[in-house]
Design a protein around this motif. Structure first.
Motif, PDB file in Angstrom:
ATOM      1  N   LYS A  87       0.841  -1.199   0.000  1.00 33.25           N
ATOM      2  CA  LYS A  87       0.000   0.000   0.000  1.00 33.25           C
ATOM      3  C   LYS A  87       0.878   1.252   0.000  1.00 33.25           C
ATOM      4  O   LYS A  87       0.596   2.222  -0.713  1.00 33.25           O
ATOM      5  N   TYR A  88       1.950   1.246   0.794  1.00 33.51           N
ATOM      6  CA  TYR A  88       2.883   2.374   0.829  1.00 33.51           C
ATOM      7  C   TYR A  88       3.444   2.627  -0.568  1.00 33.51           C
ATOM      8  O   TYR A  88       3.456   3.758  -1.056  1.00 33.51           O
ATOM      9  N   VAL A  89       3.898   1.553  -1.217  1.00 28.18           N
ATOM     10  CA  VAL A  89       4.486   1.700  -2.554  1.00 28.18           C
ATOM     11  C   VAL A  89       3.425   2.184  -3.549  1.00 28.18           C
ATOM     12  O   VAL A  89       3.713   3.043  -4.387  1.00 28.18           O
ATOM     13  N   GLU A  90       2.221   1.688  -3.427  1.00 28.39           N
ATOM     14  CA  GLU A  90       1.136   2.146  -4.306  1.00 28.39           C
ATOM     15  C   GLU A  90       0.879   3.641  -4.099  1.00 28.39           C
ATOM     16  O   GLU A  90       0.807   4.412  -5.068  1.00 28.39           O
ATOM     17  N   TYR A  91       0.737   4.052  -2.835  1.00 25.65           N
ATOM     18  CA  TYR A  91       0.551   5.477  -2.534  1.00 25.65           C
ATOM     19  C   TYR A  91       1.724   6.291  -3.089  1.00 25.65           C
ATOM     20  O   TYR A  91       1.532   7.352  -3.682  1.00 25.65           O
ATOM     21  N   LEU A  92       2.936   5.794  -2.878  1.00 26.20           N
ATOM     22  CA  LEU A  92       4.140   6.509  -3.307  1.00 26.20           C
ATOM     23  C   LEU A  92       4.174   6.673  -4.821  1.00 26.20           C
ATOM     24  O   LEU A  92       4.390   7.783  -5.327  1.00 26.20           O
ATOM     25  N   MET A  93       3.970   5.589  -5.551  1.00 24.71           N
ATOM     26  CA  MET A  93       4.044   5.659  -7.014  1.00 24.71           C
ATOM     27  C   MET A  93       2.951   6.577  -7.573  1.00 24.71           C
ATOM     28  O   MET A  93       3.204   7.351  -8.494  1.00 24.71           O
ATOM     29  N   ASP A  94       1.755   6.502  -6.991  1.00 22.75           N
ATOM     30  CA  ASP A  94       0.676   7.406  -7.415  1.00 22.75           C
ATOM     31  C   ASP A  94       1.045   8.863  -7.124  1.00 22.75           C
ATOM     32  O   ASP A  94       0.821   9.758  -7.949  1.00 22.75           O
ATOM     33  N   TRP A  95       1.623   9.103  -5.941  1.00 20.97           N
ATOM     34  CA  TRP A  95       2.009  10.460  -5.561  1.00 20.97           C
ATOM     35  C   TRP A  95       3.099  10.990  -6.490  1.00 20.97           C
ATOM     36  O   TRP A  95       3.012  12.124  -6.977  1.00 20.97           O
ATOM     37  N   ILE A  96       4.128  10.165  -6.748  1.00 28.97           N
ATOM     38  CA  ILE A  96       5.208  10.610  -7.638  1.00 28.97           C
ATOM     39  C   ILE A  96       4.649  10.902  -9.028  1.00 28.97           C
ATOM     40  O   ILE A  96       4.971  11.924  -9.628  1.00 28.97           O
TER      41      ILE A  96
END
Length: 192
Positions: A91-100
């Protein structure tokens, strides 16, 4: 050089095998253009690397975003999630990639038109992106390195990480303290 030409320069110097040379700002180039092109590249690299692990990095296997026992990362984007929250690694990586991706797609931050000015806070945004991408590397090395070895991807992972570290060091994009979860590996790359 325009973005496409900068990309050709990156590809050519990376092929030479000299990563220290590959990360340097080409003579006469705009530092922000160089940071922008490389930010996109590193985002894509980390996304692809992590993508090979999605069946092994699940909420059950990785219920929190960690890098070993001492480091836990919580998510906040400052907009929809203002207070850092504990989430699973995927979930962290998903949030991160979406944010980037939202940062990269925002022309006020990453201008697409040639010669368009970069915002005053551009370097700060880039630093936040790199700090957070490092956390994905730290998680992969601490939690999934054996899987990487089993997939015979360790040489690729190590080369990508070395390139990442040399770039972030060259432009002082990540504070040394943030690199603590992989300090031995980082020090061996930098040979400090």
């Amino acid at each position: 050089m325009a973005g496409a030409q900068l990309q050709k320069h990156i590809d050519a110097t990376l092929g030479s095998g000299n990563l220290r040379e590959a990360v340097r700002l080409p003579p006469g180039e705009d530092i922000n253009e160089w940071l922008a092109v490389n930010t996109v590249d590193f985002f894509n690299q980390v996304n692809i690397l992590y993508g090979t692990l999605t069946e092994f990095c699940t909420p059950n296997i990785c219920p929190t975003m960690t890098a070993g026992a001492k480091y836990e990362y919580r998510w906040a984007d400052g907009v929809t999630i203002k207070k850092p929250i504990e989430v699973s690694a995927p979930k962290y990586v998903e949030y991160l990639m979406d944010w980037i991706e939202s940062q990269l797609d925002d022309e006020a931050i990453f201008p697409q038109k040639l010669g368009a000015p970069f915002p005053a806070n551009f370097r700060d945004v880039v630093k936040t992106i790199f700090k957070r991408l490092f956390r994905v590397y730290a998680h992969i090395y601490h939690s999934h390195f054996q899987k990487i070895v089993n997939l015979k991807e360790e040489a690729h992972l190590n080369t990508c990480f070395k390139h990442f570290v040399l770039f972030t060091w060259e432009f002082r994009l990540i504070d040394k303290g943030e690199l603590a979860p992989l300090s031995d590996l980082v020090d061996s790359i930098l040979q400090l």
